[in-house]
Design a protein around this motif. Structure first.
Motif, mmCIF file in Angstrom:
data_model
loop_
_atom_site.group_PDB
_atom_site.id
_atom_site.type_symbol
_atom_site.label_atom_id
_atom_site.label_comp_id
_atom_site.label_asym_id
_atom_site.label_seq_id
_atom_site.Cartn_x
_atom_site.Cartn_y
_atom_site.Cartn_z
ATOM 1 N N MET A 119 17.490 7.318 -22.409
ATOM 2 C CA MET A 119 17.086 6.772 -21.116
ATOM 3 C C MET A 119 15.634 7.124 -20.794
ATOM 4 O O MET A 119 14.921 6.318 -20.193
ATOM 5 C CB MET A 119 18.065 7.216 -20.030
ATOM 6 C CG MET A 119 19.437 6.572 -20.240
ATOM 7 S SD MET A 119 20.606 6.744 -18.908
ATOM 8 C CE MET A 119 21.180 8.401 -19.146
ATOM 9 N N VAL A 146 15.917 5.747 -11.897
ATOM 10 C CA VAL A 146 17.003 5.698 -10.915
ATOM 11 C C VAL A 146 18.031 6.755 -11.337
ATOM 12 O O VAL A 146 18.917 6.502 -12.159
ATOM 13 C CB VAL A 146 17.647 4.281 -10.839
ATOM 14 C CG1 VAL A 146 18.666 4.211 -9.710
ATOM 15 C CG2 VAL A 146 16.590 3.197 -10.667
ATOM 16 N N ARG A 192 18.998 -2.830 -26.488
ATOM 17 C CA ARG A 192 18.935 -2.012 -25.262
ATOM 18 C C ARG A 192 17.505 -1.991 -24.716
ATOM 19 O O ARG A 192 17.271 -2.068 -23.515
ATOM 20 C CB ARG A 192 19.427 -0.588 -25.556
ATOM 21 C CG ARG A 192 19.830 0.170 -24.287
ATOM 22 C CD ARG A 192 20.288 1.583 -24.597
ATOM 23 N NE ARG A 192 20.982 2.189 -23.469
ATOM 24 C CZ ARG A 192 20.385 2.621 -22.368
ATOM 25 N NH1 ARG A 192 19.080 2.477 -22.218
ATOM 26 N NH2 ARG A 192 21.092 3.186 -21.387
ATOM 27 N N GLN A 215 9.447 1.017 -20.070
ATOM 28 C CA GLN A 215 9.224 0.269 -18.833
ATOM 29 C C GLN A 215 7.836 0.565 -18.237
ATOM 30 O O GLN A 215 7.138 -0.334 -17.783
ATOM 31 C CB GLN A 215 10.325 0.581 -17.816
ATOM 32 C CG GLN A 215 11.698 0.097 -18.262
ATOM 33 C CD GLN A 215 12.768 0.393 -17.225
ATOM 34 O OE1 GLN A 215 12.650 0.020 -16.073
ATOM 35 N NE2 GLN A 215 13.821 1.082 -17.635
ATOM 36 N N ARG A 232 21.917 6.154 -11.205
ATOM 37 C CA ARG A 232 22.405 5.247 -12.259
ATOM 38 C C ARG A 232 22.528 6.028 -13.586
ATOM 39 O O ARG A 232 23.505 5.879 -14.310
ATOM 40 C CB ARG A 232 21.429 4.064 -12.384
ATOM 41 C CG ARG A 232 21.568 3.249 -13.639
ATOM 42 C CD ARG A 232 22.666 2.213 -13.576
ATOM 43 N NE ARG A 232 22.686 1.420 -14.813
ATOM 44 C CZ ARG A 232 23.791 1.027 -15.422
ATOM 45 N NH1 ARG A 232 24.973 1.303 -14.931
ATOM 46 N NH2 ARG A 232 23.718 0.327 -16.527
ATOM 47 N N GLU A 233 21.554 6.871 -13.873
ATOM 48 C CA GLU A 233 21.589 7.622 -15.134
ATOM 49 C C GLU A 233 22.741 8.629 -15.130
ATOM 50 O O GLU A 233 23.451 8.782 -16.136
ATOM 51 C CB GLU A 233 20.247 8.322 -15.377
ATOM 52 C CG GLU A 233 19.117 7.304 -15.532
ATOM 53 C CD GLU A 233 17.898 7.832 -16.267
ATOM 54 O OE1 GLU A 233 17.937 8.964 -16.771
ATOM 55 O OE2 GLU A 233 16.898 7.082 -16.336
ATOM 56 N N LYS A 270 11.993 -5.184 -11.838
ATOM 57 C CA LYS A 270 11.423 -4.168 -10.943
ATOM 58 C C LYS A 270 10.003 -4.526 -10.527
ATOM 59 O O LYS A 270 9.556 -4.163 -9.444
ATOM 60 C CB LYS A 270 11.467 -2.789 -11.614
ATOM 61 C CG LYS A 270 12.889 -2.227 -11.700
ATOM 62 C CD LYS A 270 12.951 -0.946 -12.491
ATOM 63 C CE LYS A 270 14.394 -0.424 -12.550
ATOM 64 N NZ LYS A 270 14.545 0.716 -13.444
ATOM 65 N N SER A 318 13.662 4.708 -22.680
ATOM 66 C CA SER A 318 13.764 3.406 -22.017
ATOM 67 C C SER A 318 12.819 3.348 -20.809
ATOM 68 O O SER A 318 12.157 2.337 -20.556
ATOM 69 C CB SER A 318 15.231 3.157 -21.639
ATOM 70 O OG SER A 318 15.377 2.535 -20.406
ATOM 71 N N ARG A 319 12.694 4.487 -20.104
ATOM 72 C CA ARG A 319 11.770 4.530 -18.955
ATOM 73 C C ARG A 319 10.326 4.453 -19.442
ATOM 74 O O ARG A 319 9.505 3.765 -18.869
ATOM 75 C CB ARG A 319 11.993 5.806 -18.141
ATOM 76 C CG ARG A 319 13.212 5.708 -17.246
ATOM 77 C CD ARG A 319 13.339 6.954 -16.401
ATOM 78 N NE ARG A 319 14.295 7.885 -16.955
ATOM 79 C CZ ARG A 319 14.039 9.129 -17.324
ATOM 80 N NH1 ARG A 319 12.840 9.639 -17.214
ATOM 81 N NH2 ARG A 319 14.994 9.888 -17.810
ATOM 82 N N VAL A 373 14.699 -5.359 -17.259
ATOM 83 C CA VAL A 373 14.825 -4.559 -16.031
ATOM 84 C C VAL A 373 13.423 -4.303 -15.456
ATOM 85 O O VAL A 373 13.200 -4.418 -14.244
ATOM 86 C CB VAL A 373 15.559 -3.223 -16.324
ATOM 87 C CG1 VAL A 373 15.413 -2.254 -15.164
ATOM 88 C CG2 VAL A 373 17.044 -3.472 -16.584
ATOM 89 N N ILE A 382 25.949 6.794 -15.704
ATOM 90 C CA ILE A 382 26.109 6.405 -17.119
ATOM 91 C C ILE A 382 26.605 7.608 -17.919
ATOM 92 O O ILE A 382 27.558 7.514 -18.705
ATOM 93 C CB ILE A 382 24.769 5.878 -17.700
ATOM 94 C CG1 ILE A 382 24.437 4.503 -17.108
ATOM 95 C CG2 ILE A 382 24.828 5.807 -19.229
ATOM 96 C CD1 ILE A 382 23.076 3.943 -17.493
HETATM 97 C C1 ISJ Z 1 17.268 0.528 -17.201
HETATM 98 C C2 ISJ Z 1 17.017 1.046 -15.990
HETATM 99 O O1 ISJ Z 1 15.952 1.923 -15.733
HETATM 100 C C3 ISJ Z 1 16.071 3.317 -15.957
HETATM 101 C C4 ISJ Z 1 16.659 3.547 -17.295
HETATM 102 C C5 ISJ Z 1 18.031 3.582 -17.439
HETATM 103 C C6 ISJ Z 1 18.656 3.384 -18.785
HETATM 104 O O2 ISJ Z 1 17.931 3.409 -19.792
HETATM 105 O O3 ISJ Z 1 19.875 3.197 -18.845
HETATM 106 C C7 ISJ Z 1 18.839 3.750 -16.298
HETATM 107 C C8 ISJ Z 1 18.317 3.896 -15.050
HETATM 108 C C9 ISJ Z 1 16.864 3.964 -14.822
HETATM 109 O O4 ISJ Z 1 16.467 5.307 -14.652
HETATM 110 C C10 ISJ Z 1 17.819 0.650 -14.818
HETATM 111 O O5 ISJ Z 1 17.364 0.877 -13.681
HETATM 112 O O6 ISJ Z 1 18.916 0.087 -15.011
#
Ligand code: ISJ
Length: 185
Positions: free
Chosen positions: A75, A44, A24, A82, A47-48, A35, A78-79, A31, A51
């Motif tokens: 998430m 985003v 993941r 990024q 999107r979150e 970006k 994950s951000r 991603v 999910i």
């Molecule tokens: C992975 C992303 O970046 C961010 C992290 C996400 C995640 O970990 O699922 C979802 C949306 C975004 O806030 C994405 O934009 O898909």
């Protein structure tokens, strides 16, 4: 089942989850690169929320809150990853905040005072406190006032702006909170 037997099961689950987590994060890294090309935001919200809605809907009520928290933390991590990759975003957020404050990153300092605001109901403030902990940054002092549904926060963080973990944390707050400011160093 004995405690030891249950722990064997937990270890087995962790063993299965580890490669999935790493996969993941690898996806999150891809991603981030996309970006970088498109200039899209790391965070985003739609999107979150999609999910969480899609995944949590069929989870038993006894553990649904825990699962939603797990997803939200996953998430936010994950951000963070990024923002760590997108160092140019860190540079921009910090340079803008320093310029607005009339400060230089070259100034000798061991703490940074910041201010920002969050929606009280969504309470993303809690995530930022958690992120400080995950980034191993100590919060020396904290002031929070809630006014008309907004939490206005001022905090002093221990550390230096040149530290990578500090840069990642401030970039995340700068991009995800409202009105991020570096007040002093
Ligand atoms: C992975 C992303 O970046 C961010 C992290 C996400 C995640 O970990 O699922 C979802 C949306 C975004 O806030 C994405 O934009 O898909």
């Amino acid at each position: 089942m004995t405690l030891d037997e249950i722990r064997v099961q937990i270890d087995a689950v962790d063993t299965q989850m580890k490669p999935l987590f790493l996969k993941r994060m690898e996806c999150a890294g891809c991603v981030a690169e996309t970006k970088r090309e498109t200039g899209g935001d790391v965070f985003v919200l739609e999107r979150e929320l999609a999910i969480i809605e899609k995944r949590a809907g069929d989870v038993a009520p006894e553990v649904r809150d825990e699962y939603v928290m797990f997803l939200r933390h996953l998430m936010s991590v994950s951000r963070r990853y990024q923002y760590g990759i997108l160092t140019e975003k860190q540079d921009r957020v910090l340079a803008e905040a320093l310029e607005a404050a009339g400060l230089s990153a070259e100034k000798e300092h061991s703490q940074i005072e910041i201010a920002f605001a969050c929606d009280a109901e969504a309470s993303d403030f809690n995530l930022f406190v958690n992120m400080a902990k995950l980034n191993q940054i100590s919060i020396i002092s904290l002031n929070l006032e809630t006014e008309e549904g907004r939490q206005k926060i001022r905090m002093i963080l221990k550390g230096n702006l040149k530290d990578q973990k500090m840069r990642q944390l401030l970039c995340q707050i700068g991009k995800e909170a409202e009105g991020f400011q570096i007040v002093g160093m």
